[in-house]
Write a protein that holds these residues in place. Structure first.
Motif, short mmCIF file in Angstrom:
data_model
loop_
_atom_site.label_atom_id
_atom_site.label_comp_id
_atom_site.label_asym_id
_atom_site.label_seq_id
_atom_site.Cartn_x
_atom_site.Cartn_y
_atom_site.Cartn_z
N ALA A 237 -5.16 1.44 -5.08
CA ALA A 237 -5.34 1.94 -6.08
C ALA A 237 -6.08 0.36 -7.77
N ALA B 265 -4.55 2.15 1.16
CA ALA B 265 -6.16 2.23 -0.40
C ALA B 265 -5.40 1.42 -1.45
N ASN C 270 -5.89 3.35 -13.89
CA ASN C 270 -4.47 3.93 -13.53
C ASN C 270 -5.37 4.97 -12.64
N LEU C 271 -4.28 5.33 -11.73
CA LEU C 271 -5.49 6.21 -10.96
C LEU C 271 -5.05 7.64 -11.05
N SER C 272 -5.90 7.93 -11.12
CA SER C 272 -5.44 10.05 -11.34
C SER C 272 -6.30 10.24 -10.37
N ILE C 273 -5.89 11.20 -9.65
CA ILE C 273 -5.80 12.44 -8.39
C ILE C 273 -5.99 13.66 -9.06
N TYR D 204 1.05 -0.97 0.54
CA TYR D 204 -0.12 0.59 -0.29
C TYR D 204 0.84 0.98 -0.52
N ILE E 235 -0.30 7.26 -1.29
CA ILE E 235 -1.64 8.04 -1.21
C ILE E 235 -1.94 7.91 -0.08
N VAL F 173 -10.85 11.41 -7.66
CA VAL F 173 -10.47 10.25 -8.37
C VAL F 173 -11.03 10.85 -10.05
N ASN G 65 -11.20 4.30 -12.80
CA ASN G 65 -9.82 4.10 -11.97
C ASN G 65 -10.98 4.53 -10.53
N LEU H 58 -10.69 4.31 -5.86
CA LEU H 58 -9.44 3.64 -5.20
C LEU H 58 -10.57 2.37 -3.78
#
Length: 172
Positions: free
Chosen positions: A79, A77, A82-85, A25, A29, A41, A47, A49
């Motif tokens: 992901a 957390a 393709n995580l994008s915050i 983890y 994040i 998000v 994507n 979480l």
């Protein structure tokens, strides 16, 4: 039926995925979630979480708010995709993100209304496979789904195993 509960054992330190890889983890994040800033998000990507709390997990999908005071109790957390915050810039963007987070929570709550544990697992797996490729969903740990819908990880493993047996039967 005998079940074993290990309250002092935390799988949140790492998970071993079905392919044998350890998945840690990211503290990045978690640091971001604990910063106190409200984030979202990215709604333009597939994507999300899975946010691990003390006794359950929550899913924050595309468009959902994360962080702020809402996730200070987050222990880990995972992901997905393709995580994008993003950082919402206006009050309206933050409000919309909170509403979307509530919608994701309601969706999971509807899934957990079934009294049959195996039915909850089937529903959550189906729901995730609607949003993400099935190969990606198959790599997510049983523990994550178990905490999302309130079942034992063994129940998730059994349901997945049964589904694979059925698929193998029809493939031949």
């Amino acid at each position: 039926m005998v079940s074993t509960y290990y309250p002092d054992t935390s799988f949140l330190e790492y998970l071993v995925t079905p392919d044998g890889c350890e998945q840690f983890y990211g503290s990045d994040i978690l640091t971001m979630l604990h910063s106190g800033k409200v984030l979202t998000v990215n709604s333009k990507r597939r994507n999300g979480l899975i946010l691990f709390k003390r006794y359950h997990a929550e899913f924050a999908g595309p468009g959902a708010a994360v962080g702020g005071d809402y996730d200070r109790d987050c222990l880990g957390a995972l992901a997905i995709g393709n995580l994008s915050i993003l950082c919402p810039e206006t009050h309206e963007e933050r409000q919309k993100a909170y509403l979307i987070r509530r919608q994701w929570i309601r969706l999971i709550r509807q899934i957990t209304e079934s009294s049959l544990a195996s039915k909850r697992v089937i529903k959550i797996l189906d729901q995730f496979e609607q949003y993400f490729p099935s190969e990606m969903v198959s790599q997510l740990p049983d523990e994550a789904f178990a905490l999302l819908v309130g079942v034992l990880p063994q129940t998730v493993a059994n349901v997945r195993h049964s589904a694979n047996d059925i698929e193998d039967k029809y493939d031949h």
